[in-house]
Design an enzyme around this catalytic site. Structure first.
Site, PDB file in Angstrom:
ATOM      1  CB  CYS A 132      -0.897   0.048   1.244  1.00  0.00           C
ATOM      2  SG  CYS A 132      -1.958  -1.382   1.492  1.00  0.00           S
ATOM      3  CG  ASP A 134      15.794  37.482 -13.753  1.00  0.00           C
ATOM      4  OD1 ASP A 134      15.612  37.294 -14.965  1.00  0.00           O
ATOM      5  OD2 ASP A 134      14.899  37.850 -12.968  1.00  0.00           O
TER       6      ASP A 134
END
Length: 523
Positions: free
Chosen positions: A34, A473
């Site tokens: 599971c 940037d």
């Protein structure tokens, strides 16, 4: 993590969906495995065993739980965010390399012997490349069995099985049902729409069906004007680890959409995909607990590869809790993270395509970059026809043959563009899912017209490096200054040391402080 039994037990007892995909719980008494968030009553500790992959659990003789569908849990974030050989191997397996080229092909791409690759994967994942590829084929087979009316022989071929016998044996082994019984069982518990619920409501959705499966099964051909038509359409849910902030993720994709290749329509991002056996059109729409995905394919064999590429595009295998926890240690970033937890880094479905677009976008507006990209798509892209989407983005080889007069840009950028597409077309530059990030950076930096900004943007969005950083940037510097941080590149690099290894995610938060269309989903 699977080796830390105490931590795994705590996750299982609390049904913590954040750990789905990190490890799998097998139960000795039932022989079922599971995901940690399985809704059933947890077994006794002495009956639990933990595995690092679904393939390892299957190889140990456990079958998948019918309730939580563990083989459909989100992928481990390690495979997209690590740069070592095991992570590269996992990305290549997800992209179908073992099915297309075998284990020798995988080993050749990694630069190792077959024995070395098998040993490394077994040591970390408890399963070799064949078992991992088999688990992926089983997942694809179940999806097709449960969501379409295709004959089983076509399902077997589409899922990548070499024979009907191998298909039947694998499905029985993994799901404890024959293919026919699996289809009948899914119909008995709710049919197509019953399967759609998957694991919804637990924070992570599984691969569930959300609509009719097949449109002209097996069909493909030519549309109007010689454009290639699509045949099979499948709707499904793409799971993720909550939380997910869709604003910059879908906002960026919509704002930078290349005409003919991408579009935003009816609340969904749509685009064309070039795949190993054909092409596809995908529609992706964010929902509270999953991303709704509709794939129209010319060849069903490309289904699992298309899904893997969409997941990379949306960074759906990320671990937002780990990312946000680290970024919150910076007092200036903390308010941004608290405001929008779960930001992802927009990726790409094709690294070479993104690299080309990064060059086209150098020192121009978003609108101008879209115009340049649309022009080369119209000139060199492969025509298709699908409700407003008209082309596949050209390959590097097609772009290398492009008439230079189509490139309405400064000479320096033409030189950079030409050098890039030639390097990609010749194989001298590798930006694929198995690429070496350090070598790719070095190779990009050696090309004319490639500075730190272009190289790091490609590393961030095409290579998927979570620590890619662009301190020079303008948007990053403006945001840093507004937050009271140092705004010179050198000083920002020093400040950002505390953000590692998640600097690419910090960039998304910094960019989001600006008023730009990439930061918000279209209305």
């Amino acid at each position: 993590m699977h080796e830390d039994a105490e931590r795994c037990v705590r996750a299982v007892r609390s049904k913590d969906a954040r750990f789905d995909g990190w490890f799998f719980t097998a139960v000795l008494t039932t022989r079922i495995y599971c995901r940690p968030s399985c809704p059933v009553v947890p077994p006794k500790v002495e009956n639990m065993r933990f595995y690092p992959s679904a393939a390892a659990a299957q190889q140990a003789g456990f079958r998948a739980c019918k309730r939580c569908r563990p083989d459909a849990s989100p992928g481990s974030p390690l495979w997209n965010h690590r740069a070592d050989s095991v992570a590269k191997a996992m990305r290549l397996i997800a992209d179908g390399v073992v099915d297309r080229e075998g284990v020798p092909g995988l080993a050749a791409r990694l630069g190792y012997s077959v024995r070395q690759v098998e040993r490394q994967l077994l040591a970390e994942l408890g399963a070799g490349p064949l078992a991992l590829a088999r688990a992926q084929r089983a997942q694809t087979a179940r999806l097709l069995i449960e969501t379409t009316s295709l004959p089983m022989a076509e399902v077997a071929m589409a899922a990548g099985f070499a024979s009907i016998r191998a298909f039947n044996e694998t499905v029985r082994s993994v799901f404890a049902f024959s293919p026919t019984d699996l289809r009948a069982w899914r119909g008995a518990v709710g049919g197509v729409r019953g399967g759609a619920r998957g694991s919804a409501g637990r924070g992570v959705a599984g691969w569930g069906v959300v609509g009719p499966g097949v449109v002209g099964p097996g069909a493909s051909g030519e549309g109007a004007g010689g454009a290639k038509a699509l045949g099979t359409a499948i709707s499904l849910r793409l799971p993720f680890r909550a939380p997910l902030c869709p604003d910059n993720l879908f906002g960026h994709l919509a704002a930078t959409a290349v005409p003919g290749v991408e579009e935003w329509r009816d609340g969904a991002y749509r685009r064309t995909l070039r795949l190993p056996h054909g092409h596809a059109v995908v529609s992706l729409q964010p929902q509270p607990d999953h991303v709704a995905c509709r794939l129209s394919l010319t060849d069903l064999r490309d289904l699992s590869i298309a899904i893997a590429r969409c997941r990379r595009l949306l960074d759906l295998d990320a671990d937002p809790m780990a990312v946000d926890e680290q970024l919150r240690t910076d007092s200036d970033l903390r308010p941004l993270v608290d405001k929008d937890p779960g930001r992802r880094v927009p990726g790409t479905v094709d690294a070479a395509e993104f690299a080309v677009r990064a060059v086209l976008g150098q020192q121009v507006s978003t609108a101008a970059a879209r115009t340049h990209a649309g022009r080369i798509v119209a000139a060199a892209g492969t025509p298709i026809s699908d409700h407003g989407l008209t082309h596949l983005f050209p390959t590097a080889a097609e772009l290398a043959e492009l008439d230079p007069s189509v490139l309405a840009m400064p000479q320096a950028r033409k030189v950079a563009f030409t050098a890039l597409v030639r390097a990609l077309a010749s194989g001298a530059l590798d930006l694929g899912v198995g690429a070496d990030w350090a070598k790719a950076r070095a190779d990009l930096s050696a090309l004319p017209g490639f500075g730190p900004w272009t190289v790091e943007v490609i590393a961030m969005r095409a290579l998927g490096d979570p620590d890619a950083f662009i301190p020079g940037d303008l948007g990053v510097r403006v945001a840093a200054r507004a937050l009271g941080m140092p705004d010179t590149p050198g000083a920002l690099v020093q400040r950002a040391r505390a953000w590692r290894p998640w600097r690419a995610y910090a960039v998304q938060h910094l960019w989001a402080t600006g008023d730009h269309a990439v930061n918000r989903m279209p209305a």
